[in-house]
Each structure stands twice: as C-alpha cells, then as structure tokens.
Motif scaffolding. Sequence first.
Motif, PDB file in Angstrom:
ATOM      1  N   THR A 386       0.813  -1.214   0.000  1.00  0.00           N
ATOM      2  CA  THR A 386       0.000   0.000   0.000  1.00  0.00           C
ATOM      3  C   THR A 386       0.843   1.258   0.000  1.00  0.00           C
ATOM      4  OG1 THR A 386      -1.714  -1.216   1.212  1.00  0.00           O
ATOM      5  CG2 THR A 386      -1.895   1.182   1.163  1.00  0.00           C
ATOM      6  N   VAL A 387       1.925   1.284   0.800  1.00  0.00           N
ATOM      7  CA  VAL A 387       2.714   2.514   0.868  1.00  0.00           C
ATOM      8  C   VAL A 387       3.412   2.781  -0.458  1.00  0.00           C
ATOM      9  CG1 VAL A 387       4.932   1.613   1.729  1.00  0.00           C
ATOM     10  CG2 VAL A 387       4.154   3.867   2.437  1.00  0.00           C
ATOM     11  N   VAL A 388       3.871   1.721  -1.134  1.00  0.00           N
ATOM     12  CA  VAL A 388       4.516   1.915  -2.439  1.00  0.00           C
ATOM     13  C   VAL A 388       3.504   2.370  -3.478  1.00  0.00           C
ATOM     14  CG1 VAL A 388       5.691   0.735  -4.334  1.00  0.00           C
ATOM     15  CG2 VAL A 388       6.415   0.326  -1.984  1.00  0.00           C
ATOM     16  N   LEU A 389       2.376   1.668  -3.560  1.00  0.00           N
ATOM     17  CA  LEU A 389       1.383   2.005  -4.572  1.00  0.00           C
ATOM     18  C   LEU A 389       0.686   3.327  -4.275  1.00  0.00           C
ATOM     19  CD1 LEU A 389      -0.210  -1.506  -5.253  1.00  0.00           C
ATOM     20  CD2 LEU A 389       1.680  -0.369  -6.436  1.00  0.00           C
ATOM     21  N   MET A 390       0.479   3.624  -3.000  1.00  0.00           N
ATOM     22  CA  MET A 390      -0.193   4.871  -2.623  1.00  0.00           C
ATOM     23  C   MET A 390       0.680   6.073  -2.954  1.00  0.00           C
ATOM     24  SD  MET A 390      -1.785   5.638   1.099  1.00  0.00           S
ATOM     25  CE  MET A 390      -2.362   7.248   1.616  1.00  0.00           C
ATOM     26  N   ASN A 391       1.977   5.985  -2.688  1.00  0.00           N
ATOM     27  CA  ASN A 391       2.872   7.081  -3.074  1.00  0.00           C
ATOM     28  C   ASN A 391       3.041   7.134  -4.588  1.00  0.00           C
ATOM     29  OD1 ASN A 391       4.180   8.611  -0.694  1.00  0.00           O
ATOM     30  ND2 ASN A 391       4.143   6.488  -0.009  1.00  0.00           N
ATOM     31  N   GLY A 392       2.914   5.973  -5.240  1.00  0.00           N
ATOM     32  CA  GLY A 392       2.984   5.953  -6.696  1.00  0.00           C
ATOM     33  C   GLY A 392       1.866   6.761  -7.331  1.00  0.00           C
ATOM     34  N   VAL A 393       0.650   6.691  -6.759  1.00  0.00           N
ATOM     35  CA  VAL A 393      -0.451   7.445  -7.353  1.00  0.00           C
ATOM     36  C   VAL A 393      -0.230   8.947  -7.187  1.00  0.00           C
ATOM     37  CG1 VAL A 393      -2.027   7.525  -5.368  1.00  0.00           C
ATOM     38  CG2 VAL A 393      -2.962   7.469  -7.666  1.00  0.00           C
ATOM     39  N   GLY A 394       0.385   9.358  -6.061  1.00  0.00           N
ATOM     40  CA  GLY A 394       0.697  10.771  -5.889  1.00  0.00           C
ATOM     41  C   GLY A 394       1.714  11.263  -6.905  1.00  0.00           C
ATOM     42  N   LEU A 395       2.745  10.470  -7.142  1.00  0.00           N
ATOM     43  CA  LEU A 395       3.751  10.841  -8.148  1.00  0.00           C
ATOM     44  C   LEU A 395       3.166  10.810  -9.554  1.00  0.00           C
ATOM     45  CD1 LEU A 395       6.767   8.857  -6.666  1.00  0.00           C
ATOM     46  CD2 LEU A 395       6.492  11.344  -6.713  1.00  0.00           C
ATOM     47  N   TRP A 396       2.333   9.821  -9.839  1.00  0.00           N
ATOM     48  CA  TRP A 396       1.677   9.732 -11.149  1.00  0.00           C
ATOM     49  C   TRP A 396       0.891  11.013 -11.426  1.00  0.00           C
ATOM     50  CZ3 TRP A 396       0.880   5.340 -14.598  1.00  0.00           C
ATOM     51  CH2 TRP A 396      -0.100   5.540 -15.568  1.00  0.00           C
ATOM     52  N   ILE A 397       0.082  11.437 -10.448  1.00  0.00           N
ATOM     53  CA  ILE A 397      -0.740  12.632 -10.626  1.00  0.00           C
ATOM     54  C   ILE A 397       0.130  13.890 -10.704  1.00  0.00           C
ATOM     55  CG2 ILE A 397      -2.438  14.118  -9.475  1.00  0.00           C
ATOM     56  CD1 ILE A 397      -3.764  11.521  -8.467  1.00  0.00           C
ATOM     57  N   LYS A 398       1.183  13.937  -9.892  1.00  0.00           N
ATOM     58  CA  LYS A 398       2.043  15.126  -9.891  1.00  0.00           C
ATOM     59  C   LYS A 398       2.680  15.346 -11.256  1.00  0.00           C
ATOM     60  CE  LYS A 398       6.005  17.243  -7.572  1.00  0.00           C
ATOM     61  NZ  LYS A 398       6.954  17.150  -6.442  1.00  0.00           N
ATOM     62  N   TYR A 399       3.108  14.267 -11.896  1.00  0.00           N
ATOM     63  CA  TYR A 399       3.828  14.413 -13.158  1.00  0.00           C
ATOM     64  C   TYR A 399       2.954  14.161 -14.385  1.00  0.00           C
ATOM     65  CZ  TYR A 399       7.908  14.730 -10.213  1.00  0.00           C
ATOM     66  OH  TYR A 399       8.818  15.140  -9.264  1.00  0.00           O
ATOM     67  N   ALA A 400       1.664  13.888 -14.182  1.00  0.00           N
ATOM     68  CA  ALA A 400       0.748  13.794 -15.315  1.00  0.00           C
ATOM     69  C   ALA A 400       0.456  15.198 -15.835  1.00  0.00           C
ATOM     70  CB  ALA A 400      -0.558  13.114 -14.885  1.00  0.00           C
ATOM     71  N   GLN A 401      -0.151  15.265 -17.009  1.00  0.00           N
ATOM     72  CA  GLN A 401      -0.473  16.571 -17.587  1.00  0.00           C
ATOM     73  C   GLN A 401      -1.469  17.298 -16.692  1.00  0.00           C
ATOM     74  OE1 GLN A 401      -2.105  16.367 -21.497  1.00  0.00           O
ATOM     75  NE2 GLN A 401      -2.104  18.573 -21.813  1.00  0.00           N
ATOM     76  N   ARG A 402      -1.170  18.564 -16.362  1.00  0.00           N
ATOM     77  CA  ARG A 402      -2.048  19.352 -15.511  1.00  0.00           C
ATOM     78  C   ARG A 402      -3.291  19.779 -16.299  1.00  0.00           C
ATOM     79  NH1 ARG A 402       0.720  21.562 -10.900  1.00  0.00           N
ATOM     80  NH2 ARG A 402      -0.550  23.444 -10.940  1.00  0.00           N
ATOM     81  N   ARG A 403      -4.375  20.065 -15.579  1.00  0.00           N
ATOM     82  CA  ARG A 403      -5.602  20.497 -16.239  1.00  0.00           C
ATOM     83  C   ARG A 403      -5.395  21.843 -16.907  1.00  0.00           C
ATOM     84  NH1 ARG A 403      -7.565  19.716 -11.186  1.00  0.00           N
ATOM     85  NH2 ARG A 403      -8.556  21.762 -11.088  1.00  0.00           N
ATOM     86  N   PRO A 404      -5.858  22.022 -18.140  1.00  0.00           N
ATOM     87  CA  PRO A 404      -5.649  23.285 -18.840  1.00  0.00           C
ATOM     88  C   PRO A 404      -6.606  24.368 -18.368  1.00  0.00           C
ATOM     89  CG  PRO A 404      -6.920  21.800 -20.202  1.00  0.00           C
ATOM     90  CD  PRO A 404      -6.543  21.019 -18.975  1.00  0.00           C
ATOM     91  N   GLY A 405      -6.157  25.627 -18.480  1.00  0.00           N
ATOM     92  CA  GLY A 405      -7.024  26.773 -18.250  1.00  0.00           C
ATOM     93  C   GLY A 405      -7.396  26.960 -16.803  1.00  0.00           C
ATOM     94  N   PRO A 406      -8.138  28.009 -16.494  1.00  0.00           N
ATOM     95  CA  PRO A 406      -8.557  28.245 -15.118  1.00  0.00           C
ATOM     96  C   PRO A 406      -9.595  27.200 -14.709  1.00  0.00           C
ATOM     97  CG  PRO A 406      -9.573  29.843 -16.585  1.00  0.00           C
ATOM     98  CD  PRO A 406      -8.600  29.045 -17.411  1.00  0.00           C
ATOM     99  N   PRO A 407      -9.549  26.665 -13.482  1.00  0.00           N
ATOM    100  CA  PRO A 407      -8.561  26.996 -12.466  1.00  0.00           C
ATOM    101  C   PRO A 407      -7.254  26.223 -12.605  1.00  0.00           C
ATOM    102  CG  PRO A 407     -10.133  25.431 -11.574  1.00  0.00           C
ATOM    103  CD  PRO A 407     -10.581  25.732 -12.978  1.00  0.00           C
TER     104      PRO A 407
END
Length: 445
Positions: A386-407
Amino acid sequence: MPVLTQQARISWRWVVLMALPVGVFAFVDKVSGTAMTFTIRKFIADPALISLLGSLNIAGNFLVAPLVAWTSDRWRGGWRRKPFIIIGLSLLVPALIAMPLAPNIWVLGATILLYQFAVDFGFTGPWKPLYYEVVPSGQRGRAAVVNRLASVVARLGFNFVLIGQFDDLHTMKLNRALLGHSVLALTGEQVVYFLAAALVAAVLLFVLFWVKEEPVPASAAPDPVTARGFLNEVFRPAASWRLYLLVFAGAAAAVGLAQLQPLLITEQFGYTKRALGNLHGVIILLEIGLVLPVMAWLSDRTDRLTLFRAGMVLATVQPLAYWWFVRFIAANQIPSVTAIIVFSAFGALARTAAALSLDPLLFDLAPRNRLGALNSGFLIVRGLTTVVLMNGVGLWIKYAQRRPGPPGGYDYMSGYLYVFLCGLLGCAAAWLVAAQRRRAEPAAG
C-alpha cells in the motif's frame, strides 16, 4: 467479567460487542483518510507530499504493527494483546486532540507520526489476533459482516453529519461566572478530531474493564526474541507465501486515490465538502442495502477464494470505466452527482466483497498459535504494497499533464489509470494462488 475463549460457537452478543471497536476505528480511519487531507491541505498543496504524509499510517503497518502482533503471541503474564492495546490507545487520544491545533506543517507532521504509531501499536497490530481467538471459524464470515456493519454506521455518521461541517464555526454559551468567559467556540475540524478522541477513550475503557483475555500458561516460555527468529517465524513456512500473495492482491485492488480522492471531488469537480460527505454517505447506504445482506448469506456458504476473485475483477474494471466516462462522456469532464455515486459505489461494493471474503479466508488457514506471527506477515505485505502504490499514485498525478485553463491544477482523475494497473497486478496474484490450489487438490486427494 466474561472470559474470552475459543469455543465451538460464541454468543452473538459478544460478536456485536467485539464489533464496536471496529466501528470506532473505521471512524478514525475516515478521519485519517478525509479530515486529515483537509488539515494537511491548509499548509501544503503538492499531491505527492500529501500522499506521503497520508501514507505514514501504512508505513507503521509494516514497521510497528507487525512487531506488536508477533510480540503479542509471545507475551507472558496473563495478558497478551491487552497491554499493547491499552498503551496505544492511551497515546492516540492526545494525538487526536492535538491534530487540529497544530500551528504549522512541522508540528502537524510530528503529530501525525504519533497518531499513526498509536493506531498501529494499539489496534492494527494486536486487535485481529485477539478477535480471531474469540470468534470460531464457523462464525467468522457472518461476524465479518457484523464488523462491516459497525464500520458502516460509523462512516455514515462521519459523512452525513461531520465532514460537511468541517469549515463551520460552532459556539456554545457558558457560565461566565464559573468559567470566566461566556462563549466556547469550536471549528468543525476540531469537533471531528475531538469526537474521535472521545470514541477511542471509550474503546480503551471497554478493553481495560470488560475484555478479559484467556490466561496464558506461564510454563509456555517462548524462544529468545531475535530478528532472525522473527523473520523465520513470519516468512519461513512455505505455505505462508500463498496467504501473502492474497494479501498483496487485496491491497493492490484497494489502493484507490487514497488521500487525493477528497481533492478530486472538491477541487477538480468543484463540489463542496458537504456534498463530498453526502456522496460517500449514499455509497455506504448502498453497501448496507446491497453488499452486506448478500455477503451475510454467501460468506459461510460459498468458497471464499472464489468470492474474493470475483470482487477483485470488479474492483479492477471500475477505475478504468470511471476514467473513460469522465474523459470522453461527462460534460466538461465533470461528472454529475449521480454518475459519481454510480461509479464510486460500484468500486466500493466490489472492494467490500473482496475484503469480506479475504480476512476470514486468511485466518481460517492460520494456526491459532501463530495468529500474531501471521498477522505480522499480513501487515508487512499489505503495508509495503500500500505505501509503495499509494505514493505511486501521488507521483503519477504530480507528473501527469495538468488540467488546462482556469482553475488549472492537478488532474487527479488521471490517477485512476494507475489504479487500474494496480488492480491487474492484484488479479494476477489471486489467479496464481487459485492455480496453485487446483494443482494441490489432486495431490491431496
């Protein structure tokens, strides 16, 4: 006081009473998974760091709880599990009280460490070995449903009543002459944590004054405590690895977005905290009305490995279907409340069915004199996974493409693709165990 002993059958009154601590710690888990996210969010926004802080409890699952569970098998002097429960819960109460009062992220981080240590020392490690010493195999399936019902009631109260008031300010008139001031003001955040502290204190009193363990003979002296002895006892028996593969499978399927799921609903989709609580509450009601009755009927009548694998498949399909719907169907990639409920309930019900099948299956296969040692292994494997996979999802989201435009901001929804891949790994492990069992059955025959 009643003496808890292993019997052919036990009173259902005891089954219900022993489910109350499970309900309280389901409430504490909601505090950790939802309220704590918003408490951390007051100081930081980085999803990877939020996931890291949120995963500290999982780190304790394989650093603290396994040693406690193993040591409780070997403890002598009358009590085995109770000393750990009493010490851990005595630390947890002040940690919960201090959480909403932390002035900065450093104090909050230290408080979270104490909080998670106390949970693992006082509940995660010693409770299940104590519980499965009391409840015999023939009642464990339905007892697991009773436990789930207690946890459901606790989560309903949290979701429908408390989390929606997280940002509110509550005032109460007091006797000025007696107390020196006339108004007591508490934030909704403080109410959540203080109530959790009161519930944990009630469990502490229940264990201290009502639960009485079966005495352990003083002549049953254990071997000296060594690191090699711990590792050999927990991991050396070859049969244990089938159980650990099942634990890995269950943990992989249960990862989800973890600490980031509340931010998906409130920041990316734009719903309020009250709406978040109501959404989760409706999902829990569906669990009560659909899954628990079915599992209560099936759990002690159907092969548990088959039930577990069915839940695994459904839990793996759900995140991919949810991501596809939001990405390609939902208007502006913001699903309606109904869509969120349907997809979230589908995943939650699948994971519930898998979890209700897994624990009785694991402890059915565990010798009674090794419940603590095997629970240590379960906690280590589940915690590491869980700790490996749970931190993996945070890194995945951090380095995935950010949402465009506001907000703008992080695309939390992209994490469901990662969750789907984790589910595939879990399914592979569950099918490997099933294949091993099929090969072993003809030999046994």
